[in-house]
Design a protein around this motif. Structure first.
Motif, mmCIF file in Angstrom:
data_model
loop_
_atom_site.group_PDB
_atom_site.id
_atom_site.type_symbol
_atom_site.label_atom_id
_atom_site.label_comp_id
_atom_site.label_asym_id
_atom_site.label_seq_id
_atom_site.Cartn_x
_atom_site.Cartn_y
_atom_site.Cartn_z
ATOM 1 N N ALA A 1 -6.137 66.604 -12.145
ATOM 2 C CA ALA A 1 -5.327 67.737 -12.591
ATOM 3 C C ALA A 1 -4.176 67.277 -13.479
ATOM 4 N N ARG A 2 -3.490 66.215 -13.083
ATOM 5 C CA ARG A 2 -2.374 65.722 -13.884
ATOM 6 C C ARG A 2 -2.855 65.188 -15.242
ATOM 7 N N THR A 3 -3.987 64.491 -15.256
ATOM 8 C CA THR A 3 -4.493 63.914 -16.506
ATOM 9 C C THR A 3 -4.913 64.994 -17.495
ATOM 10 N N ILE A 4 -5.704 65.961 -17.041
ATOM 11 C CA ILE A 4 -6.197 66.966 -17.981
ATOM 12 C C ILE A 4 -5.074 67.917 -18.404
ATOM 13 N N ARG A 5 -4.078 68.121 -17.569
ATOM 14 C CA ARG A 5 -2.959 68.969 -17.984
ATOM 15 C C ARG A 5 -2.215 68.340 -19.152
ATOM 16 N N GLY A 6 -1.942 67.039 -19.073
ATOM 17 C CA GLY A 6 -1.257 66.381 -20.183
ATOM 18 C C GLY A 6 -2.037 66.439 -21.474
ATOM 19 N N THR A 7 -3.362 66.233 -21.383
ATOM 20 C CA THR A 7 -4.192 66.304 -22.589
ATOM 21 C C THR A 7 -4.289 67.731 -23.115
ATOM 22 N N ALA A 8 -4.411 68.698 -22.212
ATOM 23 C CA ALA A 8 -4.544 70.095 -22.638
ATOM 24 C C ALA A 8 -3.268 70.621 -23.272
ATOM 25 N N LEU A 9 -2.104 70.156 -22.827
ATOM 26 C CA LEU A 9 -0.848 70.600 -23.446
ATOM 27 C C LEU A 9 -0.768 70.170 -24.905
ATOM 28 N N VAL A 10 -1.299 68.987 -25.216
ATOM 29 C CA VAL A 10 -1.319 68.520 -26.605
ATOM 30 C C VAL A 10 -2.316 69.330 -27.423
ATOM 31 N N GLU A 11 -3.527 69.536 -26.860
ATOM 32 C CA GLU A 11 -4.563 70.254 -27.597
ATOM 33 C C GLU A 11 -4.223 71.736 -27.754
ATOM 34 N N ARG A 12 -3.436 72.287 -26.850
ATOM 35 C CA ARG A 12 -3.115 73.717 -26.911
ATOM 36 C C ARG A 12 -2.299 74.072 -28.145
ATOM 37 N N ARG A 13 -1.609 73.094 -28.696
ATOM 38 C CA ARG A 13 -0.786 73.343 -29.893
ATOM 39 C C ARG A 13 -1.550 73.113 -31.196
ATOM 40 N N PRO B 1 -13.760 70.979 -24.021
ATOM 41 C CA PRO B 1 -14.530 69.888 -24.646
ATOM 42 C C PRO B 1 -13.663 68.843 -25.336
ATOM 43 N N ASN B 2 -12.500 69.213 -25.836
ATOM 44 C CA ASN B 2 -11.628 68.257 -26.507
ATOM 45 C C ASN B 2 -10.742 67.484 -25.533
ATOM 46 N N CYS B 3 -10.836 67.801 -24.249
ATOM 47 C CA CYS B 3 -10.065 67.077 -23.221
ATOM 48 C C CYS B 3 -10.950 66.194 -22.347
ATOM 49 N N LEU B 4 -12.247 66.147 -22.621
ATOM 50 C CA LEU B 4 -13.164 65.440 -21.730
ATOM 51 C C LEU B 4 -13.122 63.929 -21.896
ATOM 52 N N ALA B 5 -12.752 63.435 -23.075
ATOM 53 C CA ALA B 5 -12.780 61.982 -23.296
ATOM 54 C C ALA B 5 -11.919 61.221 -22.292
ATOM 55 N N PRO B 6 -10.643 61.572 -22.119
ATOM 56 C CA PRO B 6 -9.863 60.856 -21.101
ATOM 57 C C PRO B 6 -10.330 61.150 -19.686
ATOM 58 N N MET B 7 -10.930 62.312 -19.437
ATOM 59 C CA MET B 7 -11.409 62.627 -18.103
ATOM 60 C C MET B 7 -12.584 61.746 -17.713
ATOM 61 N N ILE B 8 -13.425 61.400 -18.661
ATOM 62 C CA ILE B 8 -14.556 60.513 -18.364
ATOM 63 C C ILE B 8 -14.058 59.140 -17.939
ATOM 64 N N VAL B 9 -13.043 58.649 -18.631
ATOM 65 C CA VAL B 9 -12.484 57.335 -18.284
ATOM 66 C C VAL B 9 -11.827 57.384 -16.910
ATOM 67 N N VAL B 10 -11.002 58.416 -16.675
ATOM 68 C CA VAL B 10 -10.337 58.545 -15.378
ATOM 69 C C VAL B 10 -11.360 58.738 -14.266
ATOM 70 N N GLY B 11 -12.412 59.505 -14.554
ATOM 71 C CA GLY B 11 -13.443 59.723 -13.550
ATOM 72 C C GLY B 11 -14.141 58.434 -13.155
ATOM 73 N N THR B 12 -14.419 57.574 -14.128
ATOM 74 C CA THR B 12 -15.050 56.287 -13.814
ATOM 75 C C THR B 12 -14.143 55.435 -12.948
ATOM 76 N N MET B 13 -12.871 55.385 -13.277
ATOM 77 C CA MET B 13 -11.929 54.611 -12.469
ATOM 78 C C MET B 13 -11.780 55.187 -11.065
ATOM 79 N N GLN B 14 -11.779 56.508 -10.960
ATOM 80 C CA GLN B 14 -11.606 57.129 -9.653
ATOM 81 C C GLN B 14 -12.825 56.945 -8.760
ATOM 82 N N ILE B 15 -14.010 56.835 -9.355
ATOM 83 C CA ILE B 15 -15.201 56.539 -8.554
ATOM 84 C C ILE B 15 -15.068 55.167 -7.901
ATOM 85 N N ALA B 16 -14.603 54.184 -8.680
ATOM 86 C CA ALA B 16 -14.375 52.853 -8.104
ATOM 87 C C ALA B 16 -13.302 52.906 -7.018
ATOM 88 N N HIS B 17 -12.241 53.686 -7.264
ATOM 89 C CA HIS B 17 -11.190 53.822 -6.257
ATOM 90 C C HIS B 17 -11.715 54.521 -5.005
#
Length: 336
Positions: free
Chosen positions: A212-224, A248-264
């Protein structure tokens, strides 16, 4: 010698076609387009095109057979257990206490070589690690995907709505992230109990705030961006703007975070299982295998804990390397 078989019913003959059936030394040899039965239980397995199949320890060759969708997973599981895992470590009919704590390379009572030794219950460590890795990956990936869906929904709505909704959602996220993940998971599992579903629930509660925190930061940038303003001017609905243009424009960082969170998640689940709160003995993960061999380390039986620990380490490092590579590929600023 070959013997004739009973004629199948008309309903079965519409699906299956028996060309010949030879009985030799009590083993079935199937040829042509046939249907298979598992362990003489009469249960019909799906017919799949292969050149050879292990049936009761013998190799059976046939040309082509048909698929039934509802049996694919069961047959794949049967084949993989016979080919990849040397033995079934949780089949009480094949596990013997006489094989307990065998050193790596010694032979078991059934003649199978225990290349990584056996544990205190006589289970082959290679087979136990394969089964444990399956559970660890299933729990990690399953909890990661569920947490990602929840986090994306909260974060995207928070970024697009703004105002009080954004403030309320982010305060909830801040409260969630203020507690240690292991502490939250421990409290939940003590309350819910052991089990795969309970462990997944605990991991989802721990992880969703990161998404939630990651996609919110990315979405705030894309919203403008201009394309969002254009979509608003065209009168598109909020749901279409959020899920068809913003997400769709916020998925790139989510894929990276998702991979790291799976390991965590895999690491956290192993920690909980090691403490006796994650997986039960009937469904042991790599963390449970490490816990089972912890009492034998000082007596020289190191392989019971060390080898599952190495498998866990390699799995987590491999997933993290994939995440680092995805970050380099999906981030154009890091490309030379």
């Amino acid at each position: 010698p070959p013997r004739s078989t009973p004629k199948p019913s008309s309903a079965a003959s519409d699906v299956y076609k028996r060309q010949s059936l030879d009985l030799s030394n009590g083993q079935r040899i199937l040829r042509g387009s046939v249907n298979l039965t598992a362990n003489d239980t009469g249960e019909v397995l799906p017919n799949i095109p292969m050149s050879a199949l292990l049936v009761n320890g013998s190799t059976t060759h046939f040309s082509s057979i048909k698929l039934t969708d509802d049996k694919v997973c069961k047959t794949a599981d049967l084949l993989l257990k016979n080919i990849i895992a040397p033995t079934d470590p949780y089949d009480l009919a094949t596990v013997s206490v006489l094989d307990s704590r065998l050193a790596p390379g010694e032979a078991m009572m059934n003649g199978t070589i225990a290349y990584l030794g056996t544990d205190g219950a006589g289970r082959d460590m290679v087979s136990a690690m394969i089964y444990g890795l399956r559970i660890s990956l299933g729990v990690g990936i399953g909890s990661g995907l569920i947490a990602m869906l929840i986090g994306i929904s909260f974060g995207l709505l928070s970024a697009y709505a703004g105002g009080k909704i954004d403030s309320i959602f982010m305060r909830i996220v801040d409260i969630q992230l203020s507690f240690p993940a292991i502490l939250v998971a421990l409290v939940l599992l003590v309350t819910l109990g052991k089990g795969v579903d309970k462990t997944i629930i605990a991991l989802v509660v721990v992880q969703w705030a990161y998404y939630a925190r990651t996609i919110r930061g990315t979405a705030l940038v894309e919203r403008r961006r201009e394309y969002i303003e254009s979509a608003v001017c065209l009168g598109l609905s909020k749901n279409r703007i959020m899920f068809r243009h913003l997400l769709p424009n916020c998925l790139a960082p989510m894929i990276v975070v998702g991979t790291m969170q799976i390991a965590h998640a895999i690491s956290l689940e192993a920690t909980l299982s090691f403490l006796g709160l994650g997986m039960p003995q009937t469904e042991p993960s790599l963390g449970r295998l490490i816990s089972n061999g912890f009492e034998y380390i000082l007596s020289g039986k190191y392989w019971i804990s060390v080898y599952p620990g190495i498998a866990l380490l390699v799995t987590i490092v491999s997933i993290n390397l994939v995440g680092d590579r995805l970050r380099d590929v999906l981030n154009p600023r890091l490309q030379k």
